[in-house]
Write a protein that holds these residues in place. Structure first.
Motif, PDB file in Angstrom:
ATOM      1  N   TYR A  12      21.749 -59.884  77.264  1.00 60.33           N
ATOM      2  CA  TYR A  12      21.532 -61.151  77.946  1.00 60.33           C
ATOM      3  C   TYR A  12      20.384 -62.144  77.996  1.00 60.33           C
ATOM      4  O   TYR A  12      20.388 -63.588  77.619  1.00 60.33           O
TER       5      TYR A  12
ATOM      6  N   LYS B  66      20.788 -66.300  76.539  1.00 61.35           N
ATOM      7  CA  LYS B  66      20.106 -67.170  76.777  1.00 61.35           C
ATOM      8  C   LYS B  66      19.626 -67.605  75.940  1.00 61.35           C
ATOM      9  O   LYS B  66      19.176 -69.066  76.176  1.00 61.35           O
TER      10      LYS B  66
ATOM     11  N   LYS C 179      21.585 -70.382  73.911  1.00 56.49           N
ATOM     12  CA  LYS C 179      21.973 -71.320  74.787  1.00 56.49           C
ATOM     13  C   LYS C 179      21.167 -72.603  75.351  1.00 56.49           C
ATOM     14  O   LYS C 179      21.282 -73.738  74.235  1.00 56.49           O
ATOM     15  N   GLU C 180      19.681 -72.115  74.865  1.00 53.44           N
ATOM     16  CA  GLU C 180      18.686 -72.818  74.623  1.00 53.44           C
ATOM     17  C   GLU C 180      18.707 -73.469  73.413  1.00 53.44           C
ATOM     18  O   GLU C 180      17.922 -75.072  72.783  1.00 53.44           O
TER      19      GLU C 180
END
Length: 148
Positions: A116, A120, A123-124
């Motif tokens: 996860y 993340k 995505k960033e």
């Protein structure tokens, strides 16, 4: 029954036995030379490979005229990373390397086991990816390191 060598692979085998049993394995179990497994028909098998060889999907552990026991690799939960530039590839490779995460490459895609925190990060950074269940060709190898 003790298996000491792989006798072939279904991808290249000329003929198949009429009765096939499968040993379902996680990809990280493919690197173990010694282990106890159970077929989908409930038969317990000991694996003690003489060669320093990793198992692979479709490996034939036993075969006679009537029966065959075959390795079937379960699908892994993966992040399939699809960078669109060399900059994105360098950024994510650097970040994954800092985390000591093993990666595999298939064509233009980088595959890592689902995490996860990595999701993340992707995505960033705005790096395209997909989360999917997929069989991998070989086990993800965790490589130790030291800061000596």
């Amino acid at each position: 029954m003790i298996i000491e060598k792989v006798v072939g692979n279904t991808a290249t085998a000329a003929e198949h036995a009429p009765h096939v049993e499968r040993v379902y394995m996680e990809s990280d179990e493919l690197v173990k030379r010694i282990q106890r497994v159970t077929t989908d028909h409930g038969k317990e098998i000991g694996i003690r490979l003489q060669e320093n060889k990793e198992l692979a999907d479709g490996d034939i552990l036993f075969q006679d005229e009537k029966n065959m026991i075959v390795v079937a690799v379960k699908k892994d939960d993966l992040l399939t990373i699809q960078p669109v530039s060399i900059q994105q590839m360098g950024d994510i490779a650097h970040q994954l390397g800092n985390r000591h995460l093993p990666a595999q490459f298939e064509g233009e895609e980088m595959l890592v086991q689902y995490d996860y925190l990595v999701e993340k990060l992707l995505k960033e950074l705005g790096i395209p990816y997909k989360r999917e269940k997929r069989k991998v060709r070989k086990a993800f190898r965790h490589i130790g390191h030291s800061h000596d």
